[in-house]
Every structure is written in C-alpha cells, then in structure tokens.
Scaffold this motif. Structure first.
Motif: not given
Length: 129
Positions: A48-77
C-alpha cells in the motif's frame, strides 16, 4: 467549543475548499485531496502507498489563560503531495495549497460560526524531496 469539534470543523471545511482540485498520485492518476484527522490511516500491507494528495489536520497544543478567556488551540496542517517529475517541483503544489488555505481563512476568519482564527499564520516546507 472544544478542540475535537475544531478539528472536525477544519476537516470538513478543507474538504469543501479543495473539492474538485486534483493532484498526481503515486499510481500516475489524478485524485482529489483527502483530509485526515491527526494521522494518515494505517496502510493495509507493505504494498500500500500513502494516500497522496492529502492534508492532515493535527491538534498540536492548547489551553486557556483564564476561565473567562477563550480556549486557544494550535493546529498543524501537514500537506502531502506526490511529485516524481524530473524538475522536482512538488514544493510549488504545496505552496499553492498553503496560499489557498491562508487566503481562505483570512477572508473567512470565523469557522462553523464558532471558531475564530487568530494570528499568526505560519508555514514551513520540509527539506525532504
């Protein structure tokens, strides 16, 4: 909002964005861009070969600064393109995809009515041929 919902929304949005756009496969055919969450699917066997062409949506990291701030997520494509041309110019197709994604999210900063892109938008090319 949670990171899993963001990932699903990005996958769905990128599938629509690249609908009808074709790139070369290792089999010498043209195929549309497949979009995957987090990783490529496992290959069924050694043939089997890798399924070219492709985009992988990878969750990298995330968090919130305070309870009232929005959640921030770093995404790698991660973009995979097959290029067996003697000119070795697969990077041009990768850059075309990056630019299309960047233009799309600059003009449409709200995804699925609930996710907002924040700056910066960074990209990098791999050294791998």
């Amino acid at each position: 909002m949670n990171a899993r919902q963001l990932q699903t929304a990005l996958v769905d949005d990128l599938k629509k964005l690249f609908s009808g756009k074709m790139y070369k496969t290792p089999a010498g055919e043209n195929a549309g861009v497949s979009v995957f969450e987090q990783h490529l699917p496992k290959l069924l066997d050694d043939e089997s070969e890798d399924p070219f062409p492709y985009i992988i949506v990878r969750l990298d990291s995330g968090g919130i600064d305070t309870q009232t701030n929005p959640h921030k997520v770093a995404v790698l494509l991660l973009i995979g393109i097959f290029d067996d041309s003697i000119k070795n110019e697969g990077h041009k197709a990768v850059m075309e995809i990056i630019e299309k994604i960047q233009d799309h999210y600059e003009s449409e900063p709200l995804l699925a009515g609930q996710f907002r892109r924040s700056d910066p938008f960074n990209w990098a090319l791999q050294d791998e041929e």
